[in-house]
Structures are given as C-alpha cells and as structure tokens.
Design a protein around this motif. Structure first.
Motif, PDB file in Angstrom:
ATOM      1  N   SER A 143       0.843  -1.201   0.000  1.00 58.86           N
ATOM      2  CA  SER A 143       0.000   0.000   0.000  1.00 58.86           C
ATOM      3  C   SER A 143       0.879   1.253   0.000  1.00 58.86           C
ATOM      4  CB  SER A 143      -0.908   0.016   1.231  1.00 58.86           C
ATOM      5  OG  SER A 143      -1.676  -1.158   1.320  1.00 58.86           O
ATOM      6  N   PRO A 144       1.595   1.486  -1.093  1.00 62.66           N
ATOM      7  CA  PRO A 144       2.499   2.639  -1.133  1.00 62.66           C
ATOM      8  C   PRO A 144       1.749   3.951  -1.308  1.00 62.66           C
ATOM      9  CG  PRO A 144       2.437   1.602  -3.269  1.00 62.66           C
ATOM     10  CD  PRO A 144       1.605   0.739  -2.359  1.00 62.66           C
ATOM     11  N   SER A 145       2.420   5.028  -0.977  1.00 66.02           N
ATOM     12  CA  SER A 145       1.877   6.360  -1.224  1.00 66.02           C
ATOM     13  C   SER A 145       2.930   7.202  -1.934  1.00 66.02           C
ATOM     14  CB  SER A 145       1.474   7.035   0.089  1.00 66.02           C
ATOM     15  OG  SER A 145       1.060   8.372  -0.148  1.00 66.02           O
ATOM     16  N   LYS A 146       2.493   7.962  -2.933  1.00 64.97           N
ATOM     17  CA  LYS A 146       3.378   8.911  -3.613  1.00 64.97           C
ATOM     18  C   LYS A 146       3.222  10.310  -3.023  1.00 64.97           C
ATOM     19  CE  LYS A 146       5.558   7.779  -6.695  1.00 64.97           C
ATOM     20  NZ  LYS A 146       6.918   7.156  -6.716  1.00 64.97           N
ATOM     21  N   GLN A 147       2.332  10.437  -2.038  1.00 64.59           N
ATOM     22  CA  GLN A 147       2.148  11.728  -1.391  1.00 64.59           C
ATOM     23  C   GLN A 147       3.376  12.054  -0.542  1.00 64.59           C
ATOM     24  OE1 GLN A 147      -1.150  11.871   1.321  1.00 64.59           O
ATOM     25  NE2 GLN A 147      -0.561  13.851   2.178  1.00 64.59           N
ATOM     26  N   ILE A 148       3.918  13.234  -0.702  1.00 66.37           N
ATOM     27  CA  ILE A 148       5.100  13.631   0.039  1.00 66.37           C
ATOM     28  C   ILE A 148       4.751  14.750   1.014  1.00 66.37           C
ATOM     29  CG2 ILE A 148       7.429  14.604  -0.115  1.00 66.37           C
ATOM     30  CD1 ILE A 148       7.236  11.798  -1.239  1.00 66.37           C
ATOM     31  N   ASN A 149       5.104  14.549   2.277  1.00 65.33           N
ATOM     32  CA  ASN A 149       4.984  15.610   3.262  1.00 65.33           C
ATOM     33  C   ASN A 149       6.305  16.379   3.233  1.00 65.33           C
ATOM     34  OD1 ASN A 149       5.157  17.116   5.749  1.00 65.33           O
ATOM     35  ND2 ASN A 149       3.447  15.904   6.521  1.00 65.33           N
ATOM     36  N   GLY A 150       6.289  17.495   2.505  1.00 71.19           N
ATOM     37  CA  GLY A 150       7.510  18.265   2.308  1.00 71.19           C
ATOM     38  C   GLY A 150       8.099  18.797   3.598  1.00 71.19           C
ATOM     39  N   GLU A 151       7.238  19.167   4.532  1.00 66.30           N
ATOM     40  CA  GLU A 151       7.725  19.686   5.811  1.00 66.30           C
ATOM     41  C   GLU A 151       8.474  18.610   6.586  1.00 66.30           C
ATOM     42  OE1 GLU A 151       5.848  21.508   9.953  1.00 66.30           O
ATOM     43  OE2 GLU A 151       4.755  21.794   8.059  1.00 66.30           O
ATOM     44  N   ASN A 152       7.928  17.394   6.597  1.00 66.61           N
ATOM     45  CA  ASN A 152       8.612  16.293   7.282  1.00 66.61           C
ATOM     46  C   ASN A 152       9.936  15.957   6.609  1.00 66.61           C
ATOM     47  OD1 ASN A 152       6.567  16.069   9.124  1.00 66.61           O
ATOM     48  ND2 ASN A 152       5.689  14.197   8.277  1.00 66.61           N
ATOM     49  N   HIS A 174      11.354   0.055   6.083  1.00 61.17           N
ATOM     50  CA  HIS A 174      10.016   0.275   6.626  1.00 61.17           C
ATOM     51  C   HIS A 174       9.006  -0.736   6.085  1.00 61.17           C
ATOM     52  CE1 HIS A 174       8.294   2.130   3.009  1.00 61.17           C
ATOM     53  NE2 HIS A 174       9.246   3.052   2.971  1.00 61.17           N
ATOM     54  N   GLY A 175       7.774  -0.611   6.538  1.00 62.19           N
ATOM     55  CA  GLY A 175       6.734  -1.567   6.194  1.00 62.19           C
ATOM     56  C   GLY A 175       6.087  -1.307   4.846  1.00 62.19           C
ATOM     57  N   ASN A 176       4.943  -1.958   4.617  1.00 61.25           N
ATOM     58  CA  ASN A 176       4.372  -1.990   3.266  1.00 61.25           C
ATOM     59  C   ASN A 176       3.515  -0.785   2.917  1.00 61.25           C
ATOM     60  OD1 ASN A 176       1.954  -2.422   4.644  1.00 61.25           O
ATOM     61  ND2 ASN A 176       1.271  -4.060   3.307  1.00 61.25           N
ATOM     62  N   ALA A 177       3.387   0.184   3.830  1.00 61.45           N
ATOM     63  CA  ALA A 177       2.482   1.300   3.568  1.00 61.45           C
ATOM     64  C   ALA A 177       3.218   2.634   3.520  1.00 61.45           C
ATOM     65  CB  ALA A 177       1.399   1.355   4.647  1.00 61.45           C
ATOM     66  N   LEU A 178       2.602   3.611   2.842  1.00 59.44           N
ATOM     67  CA  LEU A 178       3.014   5.014   2.881  1.00 59.44           C
ATOM     68  C   LEU A 178       4.420   5.237   2.318  1.00 59.44           C
ATOM     69  CD1 LEU A 178       1.510   5.637   6.415  1.00 59.44           C
ATOM     70  CD2 LEU A 178       0.402   6.014   4.203  1.00 59.44           C
ATOM     71  N   ASN A 179       5.230   6.091   2.968  1.00 58.40           N
ATOM     72  CA  ASN A 179       6.617   6.325   2.567  1.00 58.40           C
ATOM     73  C   ASN A 179       7.340   7.029   3.711  1.00 58.40           C
ATOM     74  OD1 ASN A 179       6.508   9.345   2.169  1.00 58.40           O
ATOM     75  ND2 ASN A 179       5.022   8.756   0.603  1.00 58.40           N
ATOM     76  N   MET A 180       8.619   7.331   3.521  1.00 61.39           N
ATOM     77  CA  MET A 180       9.439   7.847   4.626  1.00 61.39           C
ATOM     78  C   MET A 180       9.033   9.230   5.104  1.00 61.39           C
ATOM     79  SD  MET A 180      13.350   6.615   3.836  1.00 61.39           S
ATOM     80  CE  MET A 180      13.458   7.393   2.214  1.00 61.39           C
ATOM     81  N   SER A 181       8.303   9.984   4.300  1.00 59.73           N
ATOM     82  CA  SER A 181       7.916  11.337   4.718  1.00 59.73           C
ATOM     83  C   SER A 181       6.625  11.344   5.534  1.00 59.73           C
ATOM     84  CB  SER A 181       7.763  12.251   3.491  1.00 59.73           C
ATOM     85  OG  SER A 181       6.557  11.998   2.798  1.00 59.73           O
ATOM     86  N   LEU A 182       6.011  10.178   5.693  1.00 61.84           N
ATOM     87  CA  LEU A 182       4.722  10.077   6.394  1.00 61.84           C
ATOM     88  C   LEU A 182       4.868   9.224   7.656  1.00 61.84           C
ATOM     89  CD1 LEU A 182       2.459   9.397   3.251  1.00 61.84           C
ATOM     90  CD2 LEU A 182       2.917  11.602   4.362  1.00 61.84           C
TER      91      LEU A 182
END
Length: 259
Positions: free
Chosen positions: A10-19, A60-68
């Motif tokens: 369950s990846p995410s391409k959404q990037i939290n730029g502040e994080n 990390h695990g199967n979800a999201l990405n390093m900025s989340l």
C-alpha cells in the motif's frame, strides 16, 4: 483467486515536504539515489557520523513512505543516536521510481545493503512487512544483528490475518504467487545472530504473539524481546519514548562488545 505480490502493498506517492525537510535540514539526513539493475532510481536518506562504522539499515513496512507517519517518526527518533543510518523508500513509494510489489521490496533491500562499506557493522531494522526484507539479508557478513518491530511470522499467518480482516474479500481458498513465499521463523532459526524484537502489546495490525514467536525462534543468547504495554503498530518511538532509544542503544552496544 491468486494473490499477486503487487496486491499486498500500500504505497503512497504523497510527500509531506515539511517532514522531509525536517529530516534533511534539521536531523542530518542527506538524500541519495540508488540505481537498480533495470535503471530505476530508489530514493534513500543517508546519515553519516564521522568515525562511525556502525550502521542502521532501516527497512520500513508496506504502507506510505518515509515522509509520512509512522516511518517519518522512526527516522526522526533514530537521528538522535550516534550511528550511521541508511533508509530507503522501495520502488513505487514516495519519490522512488518503479512499481511497488513484495518482490521489488526484497530486491531493494538487497540493493541497499550492497551500497554499504565492507567494513561496516550493520544492524538491519525491519518494521512490519519490512521484517521479511530484514531477514532476507541477515546472512550478509556485515550484519551484526537484527531489530524487528511489529514483525510478521510467515506467509500462511499473514494470509489468515488478511482473510480475517476481509482484505482478500470473502475468499476462503487463496492461492499465492510464488514470489510471496516467506517464513521469518525459519529464517531466524537459520541464522546465529542476535535479534531485538520490539512489539506493541496493543498492536491491532500484527498481534504480539507473532513478535513472541519471532523471539522464540532465535537461540542466540543476546536476543531480546522488548514488548511495549501501550504500544500499537510500529509506534514505540512515541508510545515508549523514554525507553525506545536506550533499548536500541543497549542492544547494539551489547552485541558490538561480543564481536
């Protein structure tokens, strides 16, 4: 129905730029690109400490990405250690190229460890599904020990979990893509290296019993089970912030003293 290895991620391409800016401009991580054999670019964060040859490889695990969250929080907390850190977003996650799948996660973990220096003492930190990637590279001579948080046992029990949560619909009979075959219990029994198992006692994603089974699979005298009474899934960095880093530091120091 055949469950393919692209179906469990369950990846995410959404990037939290502040994080991301917090990690790079405040906590000392440097962006790095790792190239796969087929030319895909994997986004990594690399934190180097002068004179240090102990490295945490974070998978990390199967979800999201390093900025989340929670992966951002883990990296933010680990930045307070005095170790080198290399963390990656697998293919299809965050800023990384490619398509996300279980098999590419496995390949990307191998790529990540291949970039580390030959004289480094590596501790592989596998979170959730990343625990499978961690055990898959545990036989590398540079790996001194494993840290597994919210880890899973084997593919059969993972399928049961997915079925119980109806993540595979109402199917009772499930066939698995051959790429999905894994067994962390067997892997840990096959290596004679210390492991630190971290698991939240209130983990509603992966039950504590799986963490206990992983710990029991290790026969090494320095292996530890660190269960967190208020912990959920891979949130020890915040649910037990008083003990989280001291336990990791103590484990690495104990193992390093024996090498």
């Amino acid at each position: 129905m055949t469950v393919k290895d692209t179906m469990i991620v369950s990846p995410s391409k959404q990037i939290n730029g502040e994080n991301l800016e917090q990690l790079t401009k405040v906590h000392g991580y440097s962006p790095q690109w790792l190239a796969t054999e087929n030319g895909k670019q994997i986004y990594a964060l690399n934190k180097r400490v002068e004179g240090q040859n102990t490295t945490l490889l974070v998978l990390h695990g199967n979800a999201l990405n390093m900025s989340l969250q929670p992966w951002f929080g883990v990296l933010e907390a680990l930045a307070k250690t005095n170790f080198n850190i290399l963390a990656i977003d697998y293919q299809g996650y965050g800023l990384s190229d490619g398509e996300a799948s279980f098999s590419t996660m496995m390949n990307d973990a191998q790529l990540a460890i291949s970039t580390l220096n030959k004289d480094e003492n590596v501790y592989v930190y596998g979170l959730s599904l990343g625990s499978v990637m961690a055990t898959s590279i545990a036989n590398d001579k540079r790996v001194a020990g494993l840290i597994i948080e919210g880890g899973i046992t084997n593919v059969a029990e993972m399928v049961k979990l997915y079925q119980s949560r109806r993540l595979l619909g109402n199917l009772i009979n499930v066939q698995l893509d051959n790429k999905l075959k894994f067994d962390n219990i067997a892997a840990l029994k096959g290596i004679n290296k210390p492991i630190l198992i971290i698991h939240g006692e209130k983990d509603n994603n992966i039950p504590l019993s799986m963490g206990e089974a992983l710990y029991n699979a290790s026969s090494h005298g320095l292996s530890e089970l660190y269960s967190v009474p208020e912990g959920g899934h891979c949130d020890t960095f915040i649910k037990d912030d008083t003990n989280y880093l001291p336990r990791i530091n103590k484990f690495i120091q104990s193992v390093s003293a024996e090498r």
